[in-house]
Scaffold this active site. Structure first.
Site, PDB file in Angstrom:
ATOM      1  N   MET A   1      35.283  39.848  32.137  1.00  0.00           N
ATOM      2  CA  MET A   1      36.203  39.353  33.152  1.00  0.00           C
ATOM      3  C   MET A   1      35.462  39.183  34.483  1.00  0.00           C
ATOM      4  O   MET A   1      34.259  39.171  34.499  1.00  0.00           O
ATOM      5  CB  MET A   1      37.371  40.329  33.291  1.00  0.00           C
ATOM      6  CG  MET A   1      38.636  39.557  33.292  1.00  0.00           C
ATOM      7  SD  MET A   1      40.216  40.192  32.863  1.00  0.00           S
ATOM      8  CE  MET A   1      40.302  41.890  32.893  1.00  0.00           C
ATOM      9  N   CYS A   2      36.138  39.055  35.535  1.00  0.00           N
ATOM     10  CA  CYS A   2      35.694  38.863  36.908  1.00  0.00           C
ATOM     11  C   CYS A   2      36.849  38.138  37.591  1.00  0.00           C
ATOM     12  O   CYS A   2      37.606  37.439  36.932  1.00  0.00           O
ATOM     13  CB  CYS A   2      34.456  37.957  37.074  1.00  0.00           C
ATOM     14  SG  CYS A   2      32.877  38.786  36.765  1.00  0.00           S
ATOM     15  N   GLY A   3      36.971  38.327  38.883  1.00  0.00           N
ATOM     16  CA  GLY A   3      37.999  37.608  39.614  1.00  0.00           C
ATOM     17  C   GLY A   3      37.361  36.734  40.678  1.00  0.00           C
ATOM     18  O   GLY A   3      36.343  37.102  41.267  1.00  0.00           O
ATOM     19  N   ARG A  32      40.514  42.651  37.801  1.00  0.00           N
ATOM     20  CA  ARG A  32      39.599  41.797  37.053  1.00  0.00           C
ATOM     21  C   ARG A  32      38.149  42.227  37.208  1.00  0.00           C
ATOM     22  O   ARG A  32      37.272  41.692  36.524  1.00  0.00           O
ATOM     23  CB  ARG A  32      39.746  40.335  37.485  1.00  0.00           C
ATOM     24  CG  ARG A  32      41.126  39.756  37.229  1.00  0.00           C
ATOM     25  CD  ARG A  32      41.137  38.260  37.422  1.00  0.00           C
ATOM     26  NE  ARG A  32      40.285  37.597  36.457  1.00  0.00           N
ATOM     27  CZ  ARG A  32      40.674  37.229  35.225  1.00  0.00           C
ATOM     28  NH1 ARG A  32      41.913  37.438  34.852  1.00  0.00           N
ATOM     29  NH2 ARG A  32      39.835  36.652  34.412  1.00  0.00           N
TER      30      ARG A  32
END
Lengths: 301, 234
Positions: A1-3, A32
């Site tokens: 993930m990552c935001g 995230r």
């Protein structure tokens, strides 16, 4: 993930409120990724002939005045600096390349996070809220900015492995996803195109590719369009230049993305949650960017 | 939870998500009806999931991922946009989104009806297992990927690779199809198809749409059995 989050203001009356609008967007993406967080903001462009550096040293008590004094004496330059926690903004009318060499050579732990006229980058290994607090993001004014909350996949959790990445003047790139051909591309860019890539992170390779295309005269929109042919893997990108802001998703578009636009701003986020406190969001045009289509605002696009 | 003329209102500004879902699930396992309204959803994920009772739930605002997931029997209306995978794995009941839905709307849903009045993103109805999906606008790329049963109706256009590796889901599209996925083909519209389409449109609230304007797409069934000519590829 990552935001990922991004905010591009169309109405200059919001510039003084940029940080207070942007901080909740970044913090909303905490779920995230909590490994590290960072922002790139564009504001207070320096006068012609000046260069603005954002520079990092892990020691918050580092003596930046010593660096500036050396620049004044060795480069006969005007130098201003403003420290912010582990980062400092240095503005100088000295030769940009010579300034860069002097700053980097001053201490082995120094890293240059960004070079340009308006860009500043702040990133750290901490939660998004803690990073926002450390650098007083809420007080920052800006014309536009991008932010990232990282759940690391492709390289170690370090400050310099955090996003945004800047690989050319006033360019920044944030990324949600993972690239599968970054090693070959890294070799190509560093051996044949004189690009410098400092970390093991795949995203920096993508940023360097965009910088390389910009340096060849492509607009931000065109450079991102070139990514579709050059990059293999999963990506949602948000990129900024001095006056431009652009979004691209790979052709499969697994990584989430949502855009919102009003007369006052364009906002990007990995999830709609990041938008809920923006003024006028209830009447904004909200949509998901199409796969393999570049969306851009400002700049030469 | 405040009572307003028989409608229980849950305000997510002062109720946490777990407590809100527990209230929404309070009739689970019964045949009891109740009318509940959720305000200030603020894009929260996993709202109104796992409902197993014939209740009416209205959500005023945009929701995050997995809204109305695993729904059984309930009628759930999102007055706004829904994030990824709205009504994923629905078993029965009806989920309606008055705005747009993000990717993977109705993924793996076994039964019930999902109505999206606006557009749906990519992978709408992926691996659909028997539910019906009616979309008032367009659907994104790779929709109905490996969809096994149920019906998908699209009043607008479909993106690339519609129905790739399709099993037995029947797809009706009124607008343009950008491209068909592997083993998905256009099929003849017979009376039985116009009949079921008219019924679906009526049920979903699009009774004005003319079934004659739609085309039908389904599986060519060429991927069902191993083709010996491809043995060299393994």
């Amino acid at each position: 993930m990552c935001g990922i989050v991004g905010l591009y203001l169309k109405n200059s009356e919001f510039e003084n409120r940029f940080g207070e609008l942007f901080e909740p967007m970044l913090v909303a993406m905490t779920d995230r990724g909590e490994d590290s967080a960072g922002v790139a903001v564009y504001h207070d462009a320096v006068a012609d002939g000046f260069t603005k550096f954002t520079v990092y040293h892990p020691d918050t008590g580092f003596n930046w005045e010593a660096v500036c004094d050396r620049m004044r004496s060795d480069l006969n330059a005007t130098v201003r600096d403003a420290a912010n926690d582990t980062h400092v903004v240095i503005e100088t009318d000295g030769d940009a390349a010579a300034s860069r060499d002097l700053i980097e050579g001053f201490d082995p732990q120094i890293q240059i996070m960004s070079v340009g006229s308006a860009i500043e980058i702040y990133k750290e290994m901490d939660t998004p809220q803690a990073v926002a607090d450390r650098f007083e993001l809420a007080k920052m004014s800006a014309t536009h900015g991008v932010g990232h909350t990282r759940m690391a996949t492709e390289s170690a959790v370090t400050t310099d492995g955090s996003h945004p990445f800047s690989t050319g003047p006033d360019l920044c790139l944030v990324h949600n996803g993972s690239l599968s051909n970054h090693n070959r591309l890294r070799r190509d860019l560093t051996q044949h195109h004189d690009m410098t890539i400092r970390t093991k992170c795949d995203t920096e390779v993508a940023a360097a590719y965009v910088s390389h295309r910009l340096a060849e005269g492509r607009s931000l929109r065109e450079a991102l369009d070139d990514c579709l042919g050059a990059l293999d893997g999963f990506y949602t990108f948000v990129a900024g230049t001095r006056d431009g802001f652009a979004v691209l998703r790979d052709p499969i578009a697994c990584k989430p993305a949502v855009l919102a636009e009003t007369d006052d701003y364009v906002a990007f986020a990995s999830e709609y949650r990041a938008f809920v406190d923006l003024p006028g969001i209830e009447n904004a045009r909200v949509w998901e960017p199409e796969p393999a289509v570049v969306y851009s605002w400002g700049g030469e696009a | 939870m405040n009572a307003h003329s028989n409608i229980a209102v849950i305000d997510l500004d002062d109720t946490d998500l777990t407590a809100a879902n527990q209230s929404l699930q309070s009739k689970n396992g019964t045949e009891q009806n109740a009318h509940m309204r959720v305000v200030n959803p603020r894009g929260s994920h996993a709202l109104a999931v796992g409902i197993d009772a014939p209740v009416d739930i209205e959500i005023d605002g945009n929701t995050g991922y997995f809204c109305a997931g695993m729904n059984k029997a309930a009628r759930i209306t999102v007055k706004g946009n829904a994030g990824q995978a709205v009504a994923e794995n629905m078993m029965s009941g009806e989920v309606r989104v008055t705005g747009d839905a993000s990717q993977a709307a109705g993924a793996t849903a076994h039964g019930g009806l999902l109505v999206i009045e606006g557009n749906a993103g990519s992978r709408c109805g992926i691996s659909l297992k028997g539910a019906d999906i009616v979309v008032g606008g367009d659907i994104g790329h790779m929709s109905c990927f490996m969809a096994q049963a149920g019906r998908v109706v699209v009043l607008g256009d479909a993106g690339d690779a519609l129905g790739d590796s399709l099993y037995e889901t029947r797809i009706y599209v009124r607008g343009k199809v950008k491209s068909l996925g592997a083993d998905c083909v256009e099929k003849e519209m017979r009376d039985e198809h116009r009949g079921e389409l008219a019924e679906l449109l009526q049920t979903a609230g699009f009774g004005d749409a003319d079934p004659k304007e739609f085309r039908r797409y389904g599986s060519a069934r060429n991927l069902y059995n191993f083709n010996i000519d491809n043995v060299g590829a393994y």
